[in-house]
Write an enzyme that holds these catalytic residues in place. Structure first.
Site, mmCIF file in Angstrom:
data_model
loop_
_atom_site.group_PDB
_atom_site.id
_atom_site.type_symbol
_atom_site.label_atom_id
_atom_site.label_comp_id
_atom_site.label_asym_id
_atom_site.label_seq_id
_atom_site.Cartn_x
_atom_site.Cartn_y
_atom_site.Cartn_z
ATOM 1 N N HIS A 1 58.092 0.068 60.066
ATOM 2 C CA HIS A 1 58.465 1.312 60.680
ATOM 3 C C HIS A 1 59.428 0.967 61.858
ATOM 4 C CE1 HIS A 1 55.376 -0.091 63.561
ATOM 5 N NE2 HIS A 1 56.062 0.951 64.458
HETATM 6 C C1 UD1 Z 1 56.854 4.959 67.885
HETATM 7 C C2 UD1 Z 1 56.828 3.850 68.825
HETATM 8 C C3 UD1 Z 1 56.165 2.495 68.336
HETATM 9 C C4 UD1 Z 1 55.040 2.615 67.808
HETATM 10 C C5 UD1 Z 1 54.959 3.737 66.635
HETATM 11 C C6 UD1 Z 1 53.599 4.008 66.091
HETATM 12 C C7 UD1 Z 1 58.379 4.172 70.899
HETATM 13 C C8 UD1 Z 1 59.867 3.926 71.111
HETATM 14 N N1 UD1 Z 1 57.996 3.657 69.632
HETATM 15 O O1 UD1 Z 1 57.851 4.765 67.058
HETATM 16 O O2 UD1 Z 1 56.434 1.482 69.255
HETATM 17 O O3 UD1 Z 1 54.958 1.416 66.898
HETATM 18 O O4 UD1 Z 1 55.339 5.024 67.322
HETATM 19 O O5 UD1 Z 1 53.921 4.645 64.959
HETATM 20 O O6 UD1 Z 1 57.857 5.202 71.157
HETATM 21 N N2 UD1 Z 1 59.086 11.366 63.193
HETATM 22 C C9 UD1 Z 1 58.739 12.359 62.174
HETATM 23 N N3 UD1 Z 1 57.377 12.780 62.337
HETATM 24 C C10 UD1 Z 1 56.686 12.413 63.454
HETATM 25 C C11 UD1 Z 1 57.175 11.660 64.515
HETATM 26 C C12 UD1 Z 1 58.225 11.034 64.060
HETATM 27 O O7 UD1 Z 1 59.162 12.752 61.088
HETATM 28 O O8 UD1 Z 1 55.598 12.943 63.483
HETATM 29 C C13 UD1 Z 1 60.313 10.902 62.823
HETATM 30 C C14 UD1 Z 1 61.384 11.449 63.516
HETATM 31 O O9 UD1 Z 1 62.714 11.397 62.610
HETATM 32 C C15 UD1 Z 1 61.745 10.732 64.729
HETATM 33 C C16 UD1 Z 1 61.390 9.125 64.278
HETATM 34 O O10 UD1 Z 1 60.253 9.663 63.327
HETATM 35 O O11 UD1 Z 1 63.062 10.720 65.233
HETATM 36 C C17 UD1 Z 1 60.933 8.214 65.145
HETATM 37 O O12 UD1 Z 1 59.589 8.774 65.977
HETATM 38 P P1 UD1 Z 1 59.608 8.353 67.361
HETATM 39 O O13 UD1 Z 1 58.229 8.877 67.851
HETATM 40 O O14 UD1 Z 1 60.739 8.313 67.956
HETATM 41 O O15 UD1 Z 1 59.153 6.630 67.276
HETATM 42 P P2 UD1 Z 1 58.516 5.681 66.110
HETATM 43 O O16 UD1 Z 1 59.443 5.179 65.353
HETATM 44 O O17 UD1 Z 1 57.316 6.707 65.330
#
Ligand code: UD1
Length: 376
Positions: A213
């Site tokens: 991820h």
């Molecule tokens: C975040 C944390 C990471 C942690 C992970 C746990 C940061 C910088 N990173 O990463 O340290 O290990 O969570 O899972 O905070 N998205 C969805 N649905 C959701 C949430 C996100 O589709 O419910 C997609 C979106 O396109 C988003 C991308 O995932 O832009 C990344 O989500 P984000 O919350 O920015 O960071 P994670 O990669 O999940």
């Protein structure tokens, strides 16, 4: 509290979280901190998908948060800024006596900053983890949060020792890892694999459980391609539970099939620990899964150049396979599967005994007592 913090000693403890692993850790913290005083649980809404987030509330029987800031996704600046503003507004209304933040996500960073700017003392759970990469999103978050927090709860003495030398004005305590508390409590409820989405009963225990991820891997097509190629040539079938970011990246990569890999949606926590428990090996870039494999005695291949959880590597339970060397994965998996050790010959005590949240509550109770008697 010994600080110049403005909040009184009578407000609630605010517990902030927002991503999938944080919901899980917050569930145990919330319960233990309730012994210290009223706790208000605030979900920032950084994660919102059912499969990524909500399922954890349902599976673990976690109580709904007291407040949700509903921030959602965005660039780092946009997401951090949105949480910062929403959290500031919330703090202004509720005036907690302490803000507890967990780990290293954008939610951790923004809530810690919002709190300290309003003179609400911050306690950081899972403090002090480092890999020495100043441009990694999580490392930036950790460094800043540790610098502003008044209480630093480290998962082991090695980390606490480093923190004490860097932050002489903070109270540093080695309490163990809350993730272990959660695992110990949840394991008896982890299901048999037959009903787990994507698992093929014909595999028995001869399969690899994989998750990917991290942005550094998933958003770099060449690296992700190498890892998928390596997993695809795995000597064992591989179940890859894909974060939405990973699913989107795989689609962009355009490989319709990945040899031995079966891609599914993210799985709930109980299913995930059941998959770790029964797998021949785990392949991951998640810090949480590295530790779960370590505690459950299952060899792990970590597709990163480094890990914060160095004890898992030192004991032989975890092996680093840099994404660029994805071609080494089949051999690493074969070796790991031969070493599957059930209960594990390695010492699994590096991160405490599964009572970290209780220790944190004990430290806070003492501090609040001290603050109450000195204000009389
Ligand atoms: C975040 C944390 C990471 C942690 C992970 C746990 C940061 C910088 N990173 O990463 O340290 O290990 O969570 O899972 O905070 N998205 C969805 N649905 C959701 C949430 C996100 O589709 O419910 C997609 C979106 O396109 C988003 C991308 O995932 O832009 C990344 O989500 P984000 O919350 O920015 O960071 P994670 O990669 O999940």
């Amino acid at each position: 509290m010994t600080s110049t913090a403005a909040s009184g000693v009578s407000g609630p403890i605010a517990l902030f979280f927002g991503t999938r692993p944080q919901v899980i850790k917050a569930s145990v913290l919330r319960e233990c901190l309730a012994a210290v005083g009223p706790v208000v649980a605030v979900d920032t809404g950084q994660h919102y998908d059912y499969a990524l987030h909500r399922v954890h509330y349902e599976q673990l029987g976690v109580r709904e948060p007291d407040a949700c800031l509903d921030v959602g996704s965005g660039s780092h600046a946009a997401q951090t800024g949105a949480i910062l503003s929403a959290c500031e507004a919330w703090l202004g209304q509720h005036r907690p006596r302490l803000a507890v933040v967990i780990g290293d996500t954008n939610s951790t960073l923004a809530c810690a900053l919002a709190a300290v700017k309003l003179a609400v003392p911050v306690a950081h759970v899972e403090a002090g983890m480092r890999v020495g990469d100043r441009y990694m999103a999580e490392e930036i978050n950790r460094r800043v949060v540790d610098a502003v927090a008044e209480l630093l709860f480290a998962p082991c003495e090695r980390v606490a020792h480093d923190l004490r030398s860097q932050f002489a004005d903070a109270q540093v305590e080695a309490v163990g890892d809350v993730a272990y508390d959660v695992l110990r409590r949840a394991l008896p409820r982890a299901p048999r694999l037959d009903g787990v989405e994507g698992y093929d009963p014909a595999w028995g225990r001869e399969f690899v459980y994989a998750t990917l991820h991290r942005a550094e891997l998933v958003d770099a097509p060449a690296r992700l391609g190498r890892v998928m190629e390596g997993l695809g040539r795995s000597p064992l079938p591989c179940l890859l539970a894909a974060h939405p970011r990973t699913a989107a990246a795989l689609k962009r990569l355009g490989c319709a099939s990945h040899g031995n890999v079966r891609v599914t949606e993210p799985v709930g926590y109980l299913d995930s620990i059941a998959l770790v428990r029964d797998a021949a090996a785990v392949v991951t870039d998640s810090g949480g899964l590295q530790r779960e494999a370590y505690w459950l005695g299952v060899p792990c291949g970590t597709v990163r150049r480094e890990t914060e959880w160095v004890e898992t590597v030192e004991c032989g339970g975890n092996r680093l396979v840099p994404p660029e060397q994805g071609a080494d994965l089949p051999a690493a998996i074969a070796q790991a599967a031969r070493r599957r050790v059930g209960e594990g010959p390695w010492n699994r005590g590096a991160y405490g005994d599964g009572h970290a949240a209780e220790r944190i509550a004990g430290v806070l109770a003492q501090r609040f007592q001290g603050a109450a008697s000195s204000s009389r």
